[in-house]
Enzyme design. Sequence first.
Site, short mmCIF file in Angstrom:
data_model
loop_
_atom_site.label_atom_id
_atom_site.label_comp_id
_atom_site.label_asym_id
_atom_site.label_seq_id
_atom_site.Cartn_x
_atom_site.Cartn_y
_atom_site.Cartn_z
N PHE A 174 37.25 -24.11 63.76
CA PHE A 174 36.18 -24.06 63.38
C PHE A 174 34.92 -25.33 63.04
O PHE A 174 36.04 -26.36 63.95
CB PHE A 174 36.36 -24.09 61.68
CG PHE A 174 36.37 -25.16 60.90
CD1 PHE A 174 35.90 -25.99 60.38
CD2 PHE A 174 38.02 -25.33 60.67
CE1 PHE A 174 36.73 -27.71 59.64
CE2 PHE A 174 38.27 -26.44 60.18
CZ PHE A 174 37.87 -27.36 59.43
N CYS A 175 33.89 -24.59 63.52
CA CYS A 175 32.77 -25.92 63.53
C CYS A 175 31.73 -25.33 62.52
O CYS A 175 31.80 -24.75 61.74
CB CYS A 175 32.56 -25.99 65.19
SG CYS A 175 32.11 -24.25 65.25
N THR A 176 30.67 -26.74 62.48
CA THR A 176 29.29 -26.52 61.70
C THR A 176 29.03 -25.32 61.75
O THR A 176 28.80 -24.72 60.56
CB THR A 176 28.24 -27.27 61.84
OG1 THR A 176 28.81 -29.04 62.17
CG2 THR A 176 27.21 -27.73 60.62
N GLY A 178 29.22 -22.49 64.34
CA GLY A 178 30.17 -21.71 64.92
C GLY A 178 30.40 -22.10 66.32
O GLY A 178 30.52 -21.55 67.49
N ILE A 203 31.44 -23.48 59.12
CA ILE A 203 30.95 -24.22 57.88
C ILE A 203 29.77 -23.85 56.98
O ILE A 203 30.43 -23.13 55.49
CB ILE A 203 31.18 -25.69 58.03
CG1 ILE A 203 32.72 -26.12 59.07
CG2 ILE A 203 31.81 -26.29 56.11
CD1 ILE A 203 32.62 -27.20 59.27
#
Length: 303
Positions: A174-176, A178, A203
Amino acid sequence: MYTVAALYHFTPFADPAELKGPLAAVCAAGDVMGTLLLAPEGINGTIAGPRAGIDRVLAHIRALPGCADFEWKESVASVAPFNRMKVRIKREIVTMGQPDVDPTANVGNYVAPEDWNELITSPDVAVIDTRNDYEVAIGTFDGAIDPETKSFGEFPAWWEANKDRFHNKRIAMFCTGGIRCEKSTNYLLGQGVEDVYHLKGGILKYLEEVPQDESTWDGSCFVFDARVSVGHGLEEGPHELCFACRRPLMPDDKNLSTYEHGVSCHQCAGETSDADKERFRERQKQIALAKERGEIHVGPAAG
């Protein structure tokens, strides 16, 4: 209130430079501020402004080659998150430095926010946070692995050094918003990892859609604008920014002896020389003088 739109889209642009001028013009016409990056692989950025201006920019982007179905994430800010508009040409819209990575070819399995908790609590799943160390420090998912990378370009080397830890594991990343996972999942697939997943919308989408009492998120999510962080419901978080190192601070961190506005904080005080600090003080002086004149300092924003 300002509408904030975070967006990215991977699509081939034959001549990104040709797109720059018209895109900058539509942003200026709509009083939209922020940063948009154009590269041969697509577009990425965050913009903020009045509702009508944001809608005009989004419509312009949808009309670009291959962007008809691009997605974005919206939130609001009580103060202007940016003080100018930048449209820049880059080699990559998110820098990984792996020329063979191509998110338009294939990526990992998307997982909707409402299904994320079930996936990451499975015993055969390893959860990896692909963001930078200072972002992870203020919030992440329970049990997630922190690669402790200072930039996304370090991720391939980290994976090569640690891949044996994940034998017979499914990988969830996952990341901020995508975008990093589009590349990191494609990279892992290219490395022979079969079961790769990533959080659709990142996120930000999770915090927007998943109720706090059902959430496995702990802390705040770093965002690259004046809000610094957001929490559940995308409410503005408590963090401020050290304008010397651009890392997030809690308000109490400003009471530490190592803190000097625009010059140093407890995270960077030992990383810069006395000459650096004097240069930062001069920058702060120029920013203060610009404010007195009612102008915006042309250098890096420092509050």
